[in-house]
Scaffold this active site. Structure first.
Site, PDB file in Angstrom:
ATOM      1  N   ARG A  89       0.801  -1.230   0.000  1.00  0.00           N
ATOM      2  CA  ARG A  89       0.000   0.000   0.000  1.00  0.00           C
ATOM      3  C   ARG A  89       0.833   1.279   0.000  1.00  0.00           C
ATOM      4  O   ARG A  89       0.545   2.221  -0.735  1.00  0.00           O
ATOM      5  CB  ARG A  89      -0.922   0.045   1.229  1.00  0.00           C
ATOM      6  CG  ARG A  89      -2.175  -0.735   1.059  1.00  0.00           C
ATOM      7  CD  ARG A  89      -2.596  -1.307   2.383  1.00  0.00           C
ATOM      8  NE  ARG A  89      -1.695  -2.396   2.734  1.00  0.00           N
ATOM      9  CZ  ARG A  89      -1.937  -3.674   2.455  1.00  0.00           C
ATOM     10  NH1 ARG A  89      -3.057  -4.016   1.908  1.00  0.00           N
ATOM     11  NH2 ARG A  89      -1.051  -4.608   2.752  1.00  0.00           N
ATOM     12  N   THR A  90       1.849   1.319   0.846  1.00  0.00           N
ATOM     13  CA  THR A  90       2.615   2.566   0.963  1.00  0.00           C
ATOM     14  C   THR A  90       3.347   2.848  -0.341  1.00  0.00           C
ATOM     15  O   THR A  90       3.385   3.981  -0.826  1.00  0.00           O
ATOM     16  CB  THR A  90       3.585   2.491   2.157  1.00  0.00           C
ATOM     17  OG1 THR A  90       2.832   2.103   3.300  1.00  0.00           O
ATOM     18  CG2 THR A  90       4.250   3.819   2.420  1.00  0.00           C
ATOM     19  N   LYS A 118      26.767  -4.387  -3.954  1.00  0.00           N
ATOM     20  CA  LYS A 118      28.202  -4.428  -4.254  1.00  0.00           C
ATOM     21  C   LYS A 118      29.008  -3.747  -3.171  1.00  0.00           C
ATOM     22  O   LYS A 118      30.188  -3.475  -3.323  1.00  0.00           O
ATOM     23  CB  LYS A 118      28.477  -3.724  -5.583  1.00  0.00           C
ATOM     24  CG  LYS A 118      27.792  -4.317  -6.782  1.00  0.00           C
ATOM     25  CD  LYS A 118      28.274  -3.577  -8.029  1.00  0.00           C
ATOM     26  CE  LYS A 118      27.327  -3.683  -9.191  1.00  0.00           C
ATOM     27  NZ  LYS A 118      27.609  -2.642 -10.183  1.00  0.00           N
ATOM     28  N   ARG A 139      11.601   3.846   2.470  1.00  0.00           N
ATOM     29  CA  ARG A 139      11.217   2.964   3.580  1.00  0.00           C
ATOM     30  C   ARG A 139      12.425   2.095   3.901  1.00  0.00           C
ATOM     31  O   ARG A 139      13.082   1.579   3.004  1.00  0.00           O
ATOM     32  CB  ARG A 139      10.039   2.089   3.177  1.00  0.00           C
ATOM     33  CG  ARG A 139       9.847   0.914   4.099  1.00  0.00           C
ATOM     34  CD  ARG A 139       8.575   0.164   3.825  1.00  0.00           C
ATOM     35  NE  ARG A 139       7.425   0.904   4.295  1.00  0.00           N
ATOM     36  CZ  ARG A 139       6.221   0.344   4.505  1.00  0.00           C
ATOM     37  NH1 ARG A 139       6.043  -0.932   4.279  1.00  0.00           N
ATOM     38  NH2 ARG A 139       5.223   1.062   4.931  1.00  0.00           N
ATOM     39  N   HIS A 172       6.060   6.274  11.079  1.00  0.00           N
ATOM     40  CA  HIS A 172       5.455   6.110   9.749  1.00  0.00           C
ATOM     41  C   HIS A 172       4.535   7.323   9.565  1.00  0.00           C
ATOM     42  O   HIS A 172       3.318   7.214   9.604  1.00  0.00           O
ATOM     43  CB  HIS A 172       4.675   4.791   9.729  1.00  0.00           C
ATOM     44  CG  HIS A 172       4.301   4.301   8.362  1.00  0.00           C
ATOM     45  ND1 HIS A 172       4.396   5.080   7.222  1.00  0.00           N
ATOM     46  CD2 HIS A 172       3.823   3.104   7.949  1.00  0.00           C
ATOM     47  CE1 HIS A 172       3.987   4.363   6.189  1.00  0.00           C
ATOM     48  NE2 HIS A 172       3.639   3.171   6.601  1.00  0.00           N
TER      49      HIS A 172
HETATM   50  C1  NCD Z   1       2.227  -0.785   8.196  1.00  0.00           C
HETATM   51  C2  NCD Z   1       3.735  -0.648   8.224  1.00  0.00           C
HETATM   52  O1  NCD Z   1       4.414  -0.947   7.252  1.00  0.00           O
HETATM   53  O2  NCD Z   1       4.209  -0.200   9.249  1.00  0.00           O
HETATM   54  N1  NCD Z   1       1.733  -1.021   6.907  1.00  0.00           N
HETATM   55  C3  NCD Z   1       1.491   0.044   6.093  1.00  0.00           C
HETATM   56  O3  NCD Z   1       2.350   0.862   5.817  1.00  0.00           O
HETATM   57  N2  NCD Z   1       0.232   0.178   5.642  1.00  0.00           N
HETATM   58  C4  NCD Z   1       1.704  -1.742   9.191  1.00  0.00           C
HETATM   59  C5  NCD Z   1       2.202  -3.159   9.196  1.00  0.00           C
HETATM   60  O4  NCD Z   1       3.066  -3.555   8.420  1.00  0.00           O
HETATM   61  O5  NCD Z   1       1.682  -3.899  10.026  1.00  0.00           O
END
Ligand code: NCD
Length: 358
Positions: A89-90, A118, A139, A172
């Site tokens: 999703r993100t 590398k 991320r 997040h």
């Molecule tokens: C969350 C995350 O990655 O922290 N997911 C997300 O970004 N929608 C929650 C999770 O992974 O449980």
């Protein structure tokens, strides 16, 4: 104005989040972030501005003419999606947000496919990305890495913005933005978000969405937060310290049903067992009372909502999915609109969009 070029990484890293915040402000719009790293960068006015812009983008995008207008706005910008941790999703909602605004994207989804494999340092990788792109959405499983990269870039000849799309167990921020947007929209015609009771349930120890959202909720008046979890997975003390400091009402509980009865929103989370130290330690925790099913649904108020950042496992039974109070599907789509709003704001296009004729 405080700048990341005026402070060493060591001194910056040693500051508390509130003290870091001014270094990350947008030079042309100090109420908004330039580098978006943690929830503490957003006050109520910033949140309300972003939600208003997300609503506007959502509306404009409904017609073909409007969608084309948005698609022409940022055709001169490119964004890099650098995801070295799993994401559906993100990743996709940031990608879709860029597409709405006409931003071209590139991506690395696995460090094994980049020169990191590398032996290249992350600092060098980021400098490389910044040579080709105008924003990095990243991320990482590593807490604080987005901060370090923001500092590195600000001290380079291509000081492009970083957007933290999840950093370790820590923060997040854009998930918290979409969660707030969902809460604001859900209660818009029902008296607003102030005075609400929000319950967090599940793995509150290691869920970064909980830490970010708990903080964002402190921007609103008289919100009570209830933390329901097995004791091994209860919310960490740094989250509670902030609530105490801000005089926010909270409760620690292990009774999801009791909390459900009095909540306006129940925010479920999965067990984050990817962080287990030794294999399978989470599996030994009894989590059966921390799941939302038909019986909890019966106890939930008629205007209350169920939220989840997703992915879910079995902590929300699928029998809840078609209930109008199940907000997790809409939450996902809200993520695309609020991320488009944030990206447009970082690039200085808020006013243009708010004032356009569509
Ligand atoms: C969350 C995350 O990655 O922290 N997911 C997300 O970004 N929608 C929650 C999770 O992974 O449980």
């Amino acid at each position: 104005m405080l700048k990341l070029t005026d402070i060493s990484w060591e001194s910056f890293a040693a500051l508390g989040l509130e003290s870091k915040k001014p270094y990350l402000e947008h030079p042309d719009d100090p109420g908004m972030p330039y580098h978006t790293l943690f929830a503490q960068q957003f006050d109520r006015s910033a949140l309300e501005r972003l939600c208003a812009l997300a609503n506007r983008i959502r509306f404009i995008n409904k017609s073909k003419e409007g969608a084309l207008y948005l698609k022409n706005l940022l055709t001169h910008k490119r964004a890099m999606l650098y995801f070295s941790q799993p994401s559906s999703r993100t990743f996709l909602s940031h990608l879709a947000a860029c597409q709405i605004l006409g931003i071209t994207t590139g991506s690395v989804r696995d460090a094994a496919t980049s020169s990191e494999f590398k032996g290249e340092s992350r600092e060098d990788s980021i400098r490389t990305f910044s040579s080709y792109f105008d924003m990095i959405i990243m991320r990482s499983p590593e807490q604080g890495l987005a901060e370090k990269m923001a500092w590195e870039l600000s001290n380079s000849e291509r000081p492009i913005p970083i957007l933290n799309a999840g950093s370790g167990k820590d923060q997040h921020p854009t998930q918290a933005l979409l969660d707030i947007y969902t809460l604001i929209r859900s209660f818009e015609t029902k008296g607003g978000i102030d005075g609400r009771t929000v319950t967090f349930c599940g793995d509150l120890m290691r869920g970064r969405t909980v830490r970010s959202l708990s903080y964002l909720l402190t921007n609103f008046n008289d919100i009570k937060q209830i933390f329901v979890a097995p004791k091994e997975l209860q919310v960490p003390s740094d989250v509670i310290d902030i609530l105490r400091e801000k005089g926010v009402r909270y409760e620690i509980s292990d009774d999801l049903r009791a909390a459900t009865r009095i909540s306006d929103a129940v925010y479920m989370t999965r067990i984050q067992d990817e962080w287990d130290n030794s294999k399978g330690e989470s599996a030994k925790i009894d989590t059966h009372r921390f799941k939302f099913g038909a019986e909890e649904l019966e106890l939930l108020g008629k205007d209350a909502i169920i939220m989840h950042p997703l992915p879910r496992r079995d902590e929300i039974a699928t029998c809840c999915d078609h209930d109008p109070r199940a907000m997790y599907w809409r939450q996902m789509r809200n993520g695309m609109w609020i991320r488009a709003a944030l990206i447009a704001t970082v690039f200085g296009f808020e006013k243009t969009i708010m004032e356009c004729g569509y």
